[in-house]
Design a protein around this motif. Structure first.
Motif, mmCIF file in Angstrom:
data_model
loop_
_atom_site.group_PDB
_atom_site.id
_atom_site.type_symbol
_atom_site.label_atom_id
_atom_site.label_comp_id
_atom_site.label_asym_id
_atom_site.label_seq_id
_atom_site.Cartn_x
_atom_site.Cartn_y
_atom_site.Cartn_z
ATOM 1 N N LYS B 55 64.579 25.038 50.853
ATOM 2 C CA LYS B 55 63.930 24.306 49.758
ATOM 3 C C LYS B 55 63.235 25.295 48.830
ATOM 4 C CE LYS B 55 63.116 20.609 53.006
ATOM 5 N NZ LYS B 55 62.094 19.911 53.773
ATOM 6 N N GLU B 56 63.132 24.863 47.605
ATOM 7 C CA GLU B 56 62.563 25.756 46.603
ATOM 8 C C GLU B 56 61.112 25.413 46.367
ATOM 9 O OE1 GLU B 56 64.617 25.541 42.913
ATOM 10 O OE2 GLU B 56 63.102 26.778 41.939
ATOM 11 N N ILE B 57 60.291 26.414 46.211
ATOM 12 C CA ILE B 57 58.902 26.170 45.841
ATOM 13 C C ILE B 57 58.731 26.601 44.399
ATOM 14 C CG2 ILE B 57 56.503 26.738 46.303
ATOM 15 C CD1 ILE B 57 57.231 27.287 49.160
ATOM 16 N N LYS B 58 58.503 25.613 43.534
ATOM 17 C CA LYS B 58 58.458 25.945 42.110
ATOM 18 C C LYS B 58 57.163 26.659 41.757
ATOM 19 C CE LYS B 58 61.998 23.239 40.095
ATOM 20 N NZ LYS B 58 62.154 21.804 40.471
ATOM 21 N N GLU B 59 56.041 26.028 42.172
ATOM 22 C CA GLU B 59 54.763 26.691 41.928
ATOM 23 C C GLU B 59 54.002 26.801 43.231
ATOM 24 O OE1 GLU B 59 53.848 24.692 37.735
ATOM 25 O OE2 GLU B 59 52.127 25.649 38.690
ATOM 26 N N PHE B 60 53.739 28.028 43.615
ATOM 27 C CA PHE B 60 53.149 28.250 44.921
ATOM 28 C C PHE B 60 51.746 27.703 45.046
ATOM 29 C CE2 PHE B 60 55.527 30.373 48.126
ATOM 30 C CZ PHE B 60 56.580 30.958 47.476
ATOM 31 N N ARG B 61 50.948 27.946 44.014
ATOM 32 C CA ARG B 61 49.538 27.611 44.181
ATOM 33 C C ARG B 61 49.281 26.161 44.536
ATOM 34 N NH1 ARG B 61 45.295 30.350 40.577
ATOM 35 N NH2 ARG B 61 46.376 29.347 38.886
ATOM 36 N N PRO B 62 49.721 25.207 43.695
ATOM 37 C CA PRO B 62 49.449 23.812 44.074
ATOM 38 C C PRO B 62 50.083 23.425 45.396
ATOM 39 C CG PRO B 62 50.784 23.952 42.060
ATOM 40 C CD PRO B 62 50.404 25.323 42.421
ATOM 41 N N PHE B 63 51.271 24.005 45.650
ATOM 42 C CA PHE B 63 51.955 23.714 46.907
ATOM 43 C C PHE B 63 51.115 24.160 48.097
ATOM 44 C CE2 PHE B 63 55.549 22.731 49.426
ATOM 45 C CZ PHE B 63 55.626 23.682 50.423
ATOM 46 N N LEU B 64 50.613 25.381 48.030
ATOM 47 C CA LEU B 64 49.818 25.918 49.128
ATOM 48 C C LEU B 64 48.528 25.130 49.305
ATOM 49 C CD1 LEU B 64 50.338 29.716 48.421
ATOM 50 C CD2 LEU B 64 51.214 28.454 50.380
ATOM 51 N N TYR B 65 47.922 24.762 48.195
ATOM 52 C CA TYR B 65 46.687 23.972 48.287
ATOM 53 C C TYR B 65 46.927 22.642 48.976
ATOM 54 C CZ TYR B 65 43.267 26.762 45.755
ATOM 55 O OH TYR B 65 42.369 27.724 45.402
ATOM 56 N N ARG B 66 48.068 22.041 48.650
ATOM 57 C CA ARG B 66 48.388 20.756 49.290
ATOM 58 C C ARG B 66 48.523 20.937 50.787
ATOM 59 N NH1 ARG B 66 51.608 19.331 44.965
ATOM 60 N NH2 ARG B 66 53.529 20.023 45.937
ATOM 61 N N LEU B 67 49.263 21.979 51.171
ATOM 62 C CA LEU B 67 49.437 22.254 52.599
ATOM 63 C C LEU B 67 48.085 22.467 53.259
ATOM 64 C CD1 LEU B 67 52.454 24.741 52.818
ATOM 65 C CD2 LEU B 67 52.419 22.352 53.482
ATOM 66 N N ALA B 68 47.258 23.305 52.621
ATOM 67 C CA ALA B 68 45.958 23.637 53.201
ATOM 68 C C ALA B 68 45.108 22.378 53.351
ATOM 69 C CB ALA B 68 45.243 24.669 52.340
ATOM 70 N N ASN B 69 45.115 21.565 52.327
ATOM 71 C CA ASN B 69 44.332 20.321 52.385
ATOM 72 C C ASN B 69 44.755 19.458 53.555
ATOM 73 O OD1 ASN B 69 42.452 20.511 50.380
ATOM 74 N ND2 ASN B 69 43.759 19.619 48.803
ATOM 75 N N ASN B 70 46.057 19.321 53.699
ATOM 76 C CA ASN B 70 46.556 18.498 54.806
ATOM 77 C C ASN B 70 46.118 19.055 56.144
ATOM 78 O OD1 ASN B 70 47.784 16.711 53.104
ATOM 79 N ND2 ASN B 70 49.778 17.726 53.182
ATOM 80 N N LEU B 71 46.157 20.362 56.259
ATOM 81 C CA LEU B 71 45.738 20.985 57.515
ATOM 82 C C LEU B 71 44.265 20.726 57.779
ATOM 83 C CD1 LEU B 71 47.707 24.323 57.273
ATOM 84 C CD2 LEU B 71 47.907 22.645 59.096
#
Lengths: 261, 166
Positions: B55-71
């Motif tokens: 899968k492609e990650i278009k923009e890392f920052r928001p993606f990573l923040y989402r992951l972190a939030n979920n964690l």
């Protein structure tokens, strides 16, 4: 900004990740994910290259390049099987030239035929020089003979394949039939309709090429028989005693027999 | 799908760029430094897995923040459902390695103060004044207009100021 606030924020910033912590964490992560550091990218590339080719090929190619190709290249030209530079000739020089010959099929047929001619001549020279030195042909090391047989056979197959391709293409154009198996779809689509004159010309050229091949076979008939190299029977182009690939030229046909390197 | 050097390069760059931000984000939500480091690693681990699935990650920052939030959310859920003993254990702050005792006390005070803000306001403050993101960057992460974000930051700051002076 209010100094109190500023100090407040500075205090908060003290919680940030230090460079050391970050580096340590990064290394841990990379280890866990089995990522090798960037400096190893070259190692990975090297590994991939060397899987495809044996090391000595790469070494000689490098030497040829570094030492200023022409000198060695010229020396390699006259090399016979068993000579030091023979492998460079076969596996470095000629493949490069072959790649440069490119997509034009009639040029390819010429090229392969020419190379075949060289192989046959090399074999002749080798065997005759052995005779001159008083050894019998049989004494020319069995391995060398196998190699020669192999290489000649291979080259013959290539030359035949390329000539066949031309022939088939020509036949298809004449009859305006559906493209045969030997022709890829792409070839048929990019094929230009040829004028009657062109067709005749092509037919001539085509025949010439076949002639050339036949001449070669005739010239070296003795040798071919001696080495028991099986060639395609001219009258049955479909039946090939060797597996001949009509795909890209630089693919080697499969032999059950002699193993190379 | 095989790992390729390009993917690795991309991933490592994302790590260089955003690891600190992710850590800070996790830290201010959990007030636990070691945990924050752990969550940071897990965030990137998950991102890696995602990449390897092709899968492609278009923009890392928001993606990573989402992951972190979920964690972080997961962690809170687990924390709540644990026994009282366990909660008491986790209530203890692990020793701050790099800070002196004095600084630690002060830092804890600051954290406590910060926690008095609304979570959204707190997040804005941390992003703006600790991670030093621009209002524009914050706006793009929240998918809000920059103006809106600026106004909200301003209001949050006022509240904080008030808390400080109390």
């Amino acid at each position: 900004m209010n100094p109190k606030l500023e100090q407040f924020f500075n205090t908060l910033k003290s919680h940030r990740l230090s460079a050391d912590e970050k580096n340590l964490a990064k290394r841990e992560l990379m280890a866990r994910l089995e990522i090798t550091p960037a400096s190893s990218v070259w190692l990975v590339i090297w590994q991939r290259v060397t899987i495809v080719r044996p090391m000595w090929v790469i070494a000689t190619a490098l030497i040829v390049v570094l030492a200023g190709g022409t000198g060695i290249s010229a020396a390699a030209e006259g090399a016979l099987p068993g000579d030091l530079f023979y492998p460079i000739k076969i596996k470095v020089k000629e493949p490069i030239t072959r790649a440069l010959v490119g997509r034009q099929e009639d040029k390819r047929a010429d090229f392969e035929t020419e190379i075949l001619g060289k192989r046959l001549e090399e074999a002749e020279r080798l065997f005759s020089s052995a005779k001159v030195e008083g050894k019998e042909q049989e004494e020319v090391a069995a391995k060398l003979t196998e190699q020669i047989k192999d290489e000649v056979g291979r080259q013959a197959a290539k030359a035949l394949a390329e000539t066949e391709k031309l022939k088939v293409k020509q036949a298809a154009v004449k009859a305006k039939e559906e493209p045969t198996e030997a022709e890829s779809e792409q070839e048929s689509m990019t094929r230009q309709p040829e004028s009657k004159q062109d067709q005749n010309q092509t037919a001539e050229v085509e025949d010439k090429k076949e002639e050339k091949l036949d001449q070669l076979f005739e010239q070296h008939r003795e040798l071919i028989e001696k080495l028991e190299i099986k060639l395609d029977n001219k009258n049955n182009p479909g039946q090939d005693k060797r597996e001949v690939r009509t795909g890209p030229v630089n693919r080697q046909p499969n032999h059950g027999s002699a193993k190379r390197d | 799908m095989e790992t390729n050097p390009k993917m690795e390069k991309l991933f490592l760059k994302a790590y260089d760029d955003y690891a600190e931000a992710i850590f800070t984000h996790c830290f201010f939500k959990t007030s636990d430094r070691e945990l924050a480091k752990d969550l940071m690693q897990q965030t990137f681990l998950q991102a890696w897995v995602y990449l390897r699935q092709g899968k492609e990650i278009k923009e890392f920052r928001p993606f990573l923040y989402r992951l972190a939030n979920n964690l972080v959310i997961d962690w809170y859920r687990r924390k709540k459902s644990d026994s009282l003993d366990r909660m008491m254990d986790e209530g203890f702050n692990p020793a701050e390695e790099n800070l002196s005792v004095e600084l630690e006390a002060e830092a804890n005070q600051a954290l406590k103060l910060l926690d008095k803000l609304d979570p959204d306001d707190k997040e804005l403050i941390v992003w703006r004044y600790v991670e030093e993101l621009s209002p524009g960057e914050i706006a793009s992460m929240l998918s809000e207009r920059e103006n809106t974000v600026s106004v909200r930051i301003h209001r949050a700051l006022k509240k904080l100021h008030q808390l400080l002076n109390d």
